[in-house]
Design a protein around this motif. Structure first.
Motif: not given
Lengths: 205, 205
Positions: B18-22, B40-45, B84-93
């Motif tokens: 949603r932006q500017d009411g729309d 980025e969408a999380v940041r907008q919310v 809004g920042n993503p963390l990826s799973s890894t071989e160690d985690s």
């Protein structure tokens, strides 16, 4: 100061505290409520240290465990909060934890049952609780001290300090991890179906 | 709005915001980074809701898990933070959690090993992780949804929803508690000595 307080308290049943720049001490009244006395001392330390801590964005955040028995009374254990208020263990909540509690809690919740778990088993559960915590938070580690107190014994004759690489600790850790893996493999496989959106939406997970 | 966003995203690969009411939407570019798009969408919310939440002393505190595979690429999973920042799973985690994480973490730490744990075993570990969490925090409970995705299958054909009192869930819970108790009893008893202060201080624990 708190360390000194607790040591002094344990050894001589004195409360030690600082006031107006001087160190005072007074005898603790077990029968009234030792836990409240210690809590009151925590509040006094809080009054002394809080401003300096908060200036550097730390909270005054000391938790204490206090356990013991006065002859003629039952044994008691307390968790004393930074605000000075004590929480007692109960039949429904027969154990107390402080610090990094959550990793090690499920094994205690499953294992410790008031008046049914033996002291020897409770010691194993406590050690496994620490083992789980150390596995999931590398900042938690030995030494681990265990002290089993038998009601009405008034003896400190079951004490153990596990240092880093203690062979018994490593054996227990290895046996426990193997037992857990085997227990998981022995569980029946779960049953699965297609996701409701399987047909309409085959691409995205 | 976030719920709508994720649903819309899962079904049609659209980002809704949603932006500017729309309400707007735009197609997500998997190949660049879906996780960043969602972030980025999380940041907008966050921009939309933060002021109202903070007025009533709530934090903007949404965490999302995002998993999937684009044909020609490997499968990926991400944890997307409220910032809004993503963390990826890894071989160690190799696993990601959100919400009430700690109670259920030790069993995952012990059990899940990248490229060695089978998908069927991983499903059991995930369920046991939830079981531990439900045991120690009564506000966590069914329904539990599991979805196993086999790499390169592009099929959602291993899905399960456990409702309250699901017989399979109750069986697993009972078997697991029994296995744990037996495993503890099978561990060797710990060895104890006298406490160093045993002789000088026989009264206090």
């Amino acid at each position: 100061l708190l360390d000194e307080l607790v040591r002094a308290f344990g050894e001589r049943r004195w409360i030690v505290y600082r006031q107006d720049g001087d160190v005072h001490r007074r005898q603790a009244a077990w029968r009234l409520s030792v836990a409240c006395e210690v809590g009151e001392a925590v509040r006094q330390v809080s009054d002394l240290d809080r401003a300096a801590l908060e200036r550097d964005s730390y909270n005054f955040n000391v938790h204490l465990l206090l356990g013991g028995q006065v002859r003629g009374e039952g044994p008691r254990t307390f968790l004393i909060y930074p605000q000075g208020n004590p929480l007692s263990s109960t039949e429904d909540s027969p154990f107390l934890q402080l610090g990094e509690c959550k990793y090690g809690r499920p094994i205690l919740d499953r294992g410790i049952v008031y008046e049914s778990t033996s002291l020897k088993s409770a010691a194993k559960y406590a050690l496994l609780s620490f083992d789980a915590t150390m596995r999931s938070n590398v900042t938690v580690g030995p030494p681990i001290e265990l002290l089993l107190y038998t009601k009405d014994s008034f003896q400190l004759d079951n004490y153990r300090r596990f240092r880093d690489k203690d062979p018994e600790l490593e054996t227990i850790h290895a046996l426990w991890e193997r037992s857990l893996r085997n227990a998981v493999e022995d569980l029946p496989d779960l049953n699965f179906d297609r996701h409701p959106a399987h047909d309409s939406q085959p691409v995205l997970l």
